[in-house]
Structure formats: C-alpha cells, structure tokens
Design a protein around this motif. Structure first.
Motif, mmCIF file in Angstrom:
data_model
loop_
_atom_site.group_PDB
_atom_site.id
_atom_site.type_symbol
_atom_site.label_atom_id
_atom_site.label_comp_id
_atom_site.label_asym_id
_atom_site.label_seq_id
_atom_site.Cartn_x
_atom_site.Cartn_y
_atom_site.Cartn_z
ATOM 1 N N LEU A 33 0.679 -1.142 -0.064
ATOM 2 C CA LEU A 33 -0.064 -0.167 -0.047
ATOM 3 C C LEU A 33 0.894 1.550 0.118
ATOM 4 N N THR A 34 1.909 1.288 0.969
ATOM 5 C CA THR A 34 2.815 2.237 0.920
ATOM 6 C C THR A 34 3.415 2.550 -0.547
ATOM 7 N N ALA A 35 3.874 1.498 -1.039
ATOM 8 C CA ALA A 35 4.676 1.823 -2.503
ATOM 9 C C ALA A 35 3.612 2.249 -3.704
ATOM 10 N N LEU A 36 2.401 1.937 -3.612
ATOM 11 C CA LEU A 36 1.522 2.304 -4.356
ATOM 12 C C LEU A 36 1.169 3.589 -4.139
ATOM 13 N N SER A 37 1.075 3.986 -3.212
ATOM 14 C CA SER A 37 0.506 5.432 -2.431
ATOM 15 C C SER A 37 1.918 6.512 -3.024
ATOM 16 N N ASN A 38 3.107 5.844 -2.571
ATOM 17 C CA ASN A 38 4.274 6.827 -3.049
ATOM 18 C C ASN A 38 4.460 6.917 -4.369
ATOM 19 N N THR A 39 3.969 6.076 -5.351
ATOM 20 C CA THR A 39 4.525 5.806 -6.698
ATOM 21 C C THR A 39 3.319 6.873 -7.480
ATOM 22 N N SER A 40 2.659 5.804 -8.025
ATOM 23 C CA SER A 40 1.471 6.541 -9.074
ATOM 24 C C SER A 40 0.143 5.952 -8.546
ATOM 25 N N GLY A 41 -0.024 5.577 -7.457
ATOM 26 C CA GLY A 41 -1.453 4.738 -7.163
ATOM 27 C C GLY A 41 -1.650 3.448 -7.777
ATOM 28 N N HIS A 62 -12.486 -10.043 7.278
ATOM 29 C CA HIS A 62 -11.110 -10.275 7.839
ATOM 30 C C HIS A 62 -10.009 -9.786 6.940
ATOM 31 N N GLU A 63 -10.217 -9.619 5.733
ATOM 32 C CA GLU A 63 -9.290 -9.171 4.825
ATOM 33 C C GLU A 63 -9.368 -7.378 4.962
ATOM 34 N N MET A 64 -10.435 -7.058 5.012
ATOM 35 C CA MET A 64 -10.520 -5.466 5.097
ATOM 36 C C MET A 64 -10.123 -4.980 6.604
ATOM 37 N N GLN A 65 -10.278 -5.849 7.557
ATOM 38 C CA GLN A 65 -9.625 -5.407 8.750
ATOM 39 C C GLN A 65 -8.041 -5.301 8.903
ATOM 40 N N LYS A 66 -7.408 -6.164 8.229
ATOM 41 C CA LYS A 66 -5.994 -6.278 8.049
ATOM 42 C C LYS A 66 -5.503 -5.001 7.143
ATOM 43 N N ILE A 67 -6.208 -4.613 6.011
ATOM 44 C CA ILE A 67 -6.139 -3.318 5.453
ATOM 45 C C ILE A 67 -6.197 -2.207 6.037
ATOM 46 N N GLU A 68 -7.158 -2.202 6.738
ATOM 47 C CA GLU A 68 -7.460 -0.807 7.765
ATOM 48 C C GLU A 68 -6.479 -0.712 8.798
ATOM 49 N N LYS A 69 -5.915 -1.941 9.502
ATOM 50 C CA LYS A 69 -4.843 -1.761 10.323
ATOM 51 C C LYS A 69 -3.972 -1.427 9.676
ATOM 52 N N ALA A 70 -3.364 -1.879 8.530
ATOM 53 C CA ALA A 70 -2.228 -1.015 7.799
ATOM 54 C C ALA A 70 -2.261 0.306 7.357
ATOM 55 N N THR A 71 -3.531 0.656 6.781
ATOM 56 C CA THR A 71 -3.558 2.090 6.558
ATOM 57 C C THR A 71 -3.878 3.004 7.711
ATOM 58 N N ASP A 72 -3.988 2.562 8.865
ATOM 59 C CA ASP A 72 -4.463 3.564 9.931
ATOM 60 C C ASP A 72 -3.337 3.373 10.812
ATOM 61 N N PHE A 73 -2.617 2.428 11.093
ATOM 62 C CA PHE A 73 -1.668 2.060 12.279
ATOM 63 C C PHE A 73 -0.221 1.866 11.612
ATOM 64 N N LEU A 74 -0.102 1.450 10.565
ATOM 65 C CA LEU A 74 1.412 0.746 9.967
ATOM 66 C C LEU A 74 1.657 1.544 8.901
ATOM 67 N N ILE A 75 1.058 2.664 8.399
ATOM 68 C CA ILE A 75 1.456 3.491 7.315
ATOM 69 C C ILE A 75 1.547 4.910 8.072
ATOM 70 N N ASP A 76 2.586 5.858 8.064
ATOM 71 C CA ASP A 76 2.906 7.175 8.481
ATOM 72 C C ASP A 76 3.395 7.869 7.313
ATOM 73 N N PRO A 77 2.613 9.132 7.122
ATOM 74 C CA PRO A 77 1.220 9.448 7.592
ATOM 75 C C PRO A 77 0.376 8.228 6.977
ATOM 76 N N ALA A 78 -0.903 8.214 7.643
ATOM 77 C CA ALA A 78 -1.900 7.395 7.356
ATOM 78 C C ALA A 78 -2.287 7.520 5.930
ATOM 79 N N ILE A 79 -2.880 6.776 5.275
ATOM 80 C CA ILE A 79 -3.530 6.635 3.994
ATOM 81 C C ILE A 79 -4.994 6.369 3.982
ATOM 82 N N SER A 80 -5.534 6.934 2.809
ATOM 83 C CA SER A 80 -6.988 6.439 2.625
ATOM 84 C C SER A 80 -7.125 5.764 1.618
ATOM 85 N N VAL A 81 -8.051 4.645 1.593
ATOM 86 C CA VAL A 81 -8.315 3.818 0.200
ATOM 87 C C VAL A 81 -9.928 3.687 0.215
ATOM 88 N N SER A 82 -10.172 3.014 -0.989
ATOM 89 C CA SER A 82 -11.575 2.762 -1.201
ATOM 90 C C SER A 82 -11.443 1.319 -1.751
#
Length: 208
Positions: A33-41, A62-82
C-alpha cells in the motif's frame, strides 16, 4: 460495478496493479500500500493469485480488517483507500483502490517499529532510503525525444533497473553526465530512484 475483473487480470501485475490470493499480515500489506501510494497509485486485487487465477476470499471482513490496520496504524502518515467487492463465478474478489498521495513520502512500519519508504518498480514493492519528490510536469519534449532518453526508456521497459554506470555504457557518455540526466528525469517524475541496496538504481515510474 466499476471494475471489469477479467480485463484487470489480463493486464497482469505491474506498476499500478497487484494480485494477492489473501493478505497474510497487515505488516506485509502495508509495504504494498505504501509503495503504490508513494508512486502512481493503483489497484490491489485480493482473492487473485499471482498467476491470475481467481480463488476468491473466505471473509471480506477479515481481509479488510488487515487493510484498515495497515492504512491506519502501520503507514505514516496514514493513507485512505476505497474498495469494492466484485464476484466472478460466485467467488468474491476485493478491489482496493489506492490513490497516489499528496503527502509523500509514506513509511511502512514493520514488526520492530522500523520505518521504511517503499516505491513501486514494475510489479515489485521496493525499499528505498529516500523518495525524490517530483516537480510538476514531465521534462520538455525535446529531452524526451533525444536518442539517449529514448534508449533509456526502451531498456527500462525490458529491465527492472539501470545504474548510472550501465546507462553511461549504454549511450556512451560519462558516468557523471549519465547520473545527472537520470536524476533530472527522476525529479520530473519519469523515473524512480532506488538506493537500497547500493549502487543507486533507477526504474521507470510507470511502465503501462
């Protein structure tokens, strides 16, 4: 439904598209998620194996819980996805859309609390020590049409990376001049600079 799953899978993994049969840990998906966000989405398809086979997901929650943990707590600054769930022959696939960020660089946080910048080089998420922020717009058309730059793009469409030394040998210029041109193209957003591990390597920012 906004996404045509068959068309996406037919494209294959690349700079802006990643397949995951499942998300093993929030820490590992944070890198992607970080790589995509830092590059071209781009898009992340969960429930699709690396070879393009649709397996589907057992639990969207379960899959989206892991995505949300990553976007909210394991990426700094946090990112938003849909995301959107697309079904193919009764098998649900989660399509996660990650926009290119205006708050670069983002860091992925690992299990030990270490922070690392990741960028997208073709179909891989690669660590780098720093992200060279790009200027608005691509370099002027005269530079893009030069033989040296055309040769560079042609080589990078076939290869993941190139170093200044390799580029200098390719177009028969000094390594200093090659390095200067590679950095210039990076500043304008055509290339990505990856400096882990050494030597510094350059990759096409977008290959599609």
């Amino acid at each position: 439904m906004r996404y045509n799953l068959s068309e996406l899978i037919a494209q294959g993994e690349g700079t802006r598209l990643e397949f995951k049969s499942t998300i093993h840990t929030a820490y590992r998906i944070a890198r992607t998620l970080t790589a995509l966000s830092n590059t071209s989405g781009g898009l992340l398809l969960i429930g699709v194996s690396d070879d393009g086979r649709i397996a589907g997901v057992d639990s969207e929650l379960h899959e989206m819980q892991k995505i949300e943990k990553a976007t909210d707590f394991l990426i700094d600054p946090a990112i938003s996805v849909s995301y959107e769930v697309v079904e193919e022959n009764g098998r649900p696939v989660i399509v996660v859309e990650i926009p290119e960020s205006d708050e670069k660089p983002h860091y992925a946080i690992d299990e030990k609390g270490n922070r690392t910048i990741y960028v997208r080089a073709k179909d891989k998420s690669i660590p780098t020590n720093k992200l060279m922020l790009t200027h608005a717009g691509l370099p002027d058309s005269q530079l893009l049409q030069s033989t040296n730059v055309r040769n560079l793009i042609q080589v990078l469409r076939k290869n993941d990376f190139i170093t200044a030394k390799q580029y200098a040998q390719l177009v028969n210029i000094s390594e200093y001049r090659a390095s200067k041109l590679l950095h210039q193209l990076t500043e304008h957003g055509l290339l990505l600079m990856i400096d882990r591990p050494r030597p510094v390597r350059f990759s096409l920012r977008v290959t599609e």
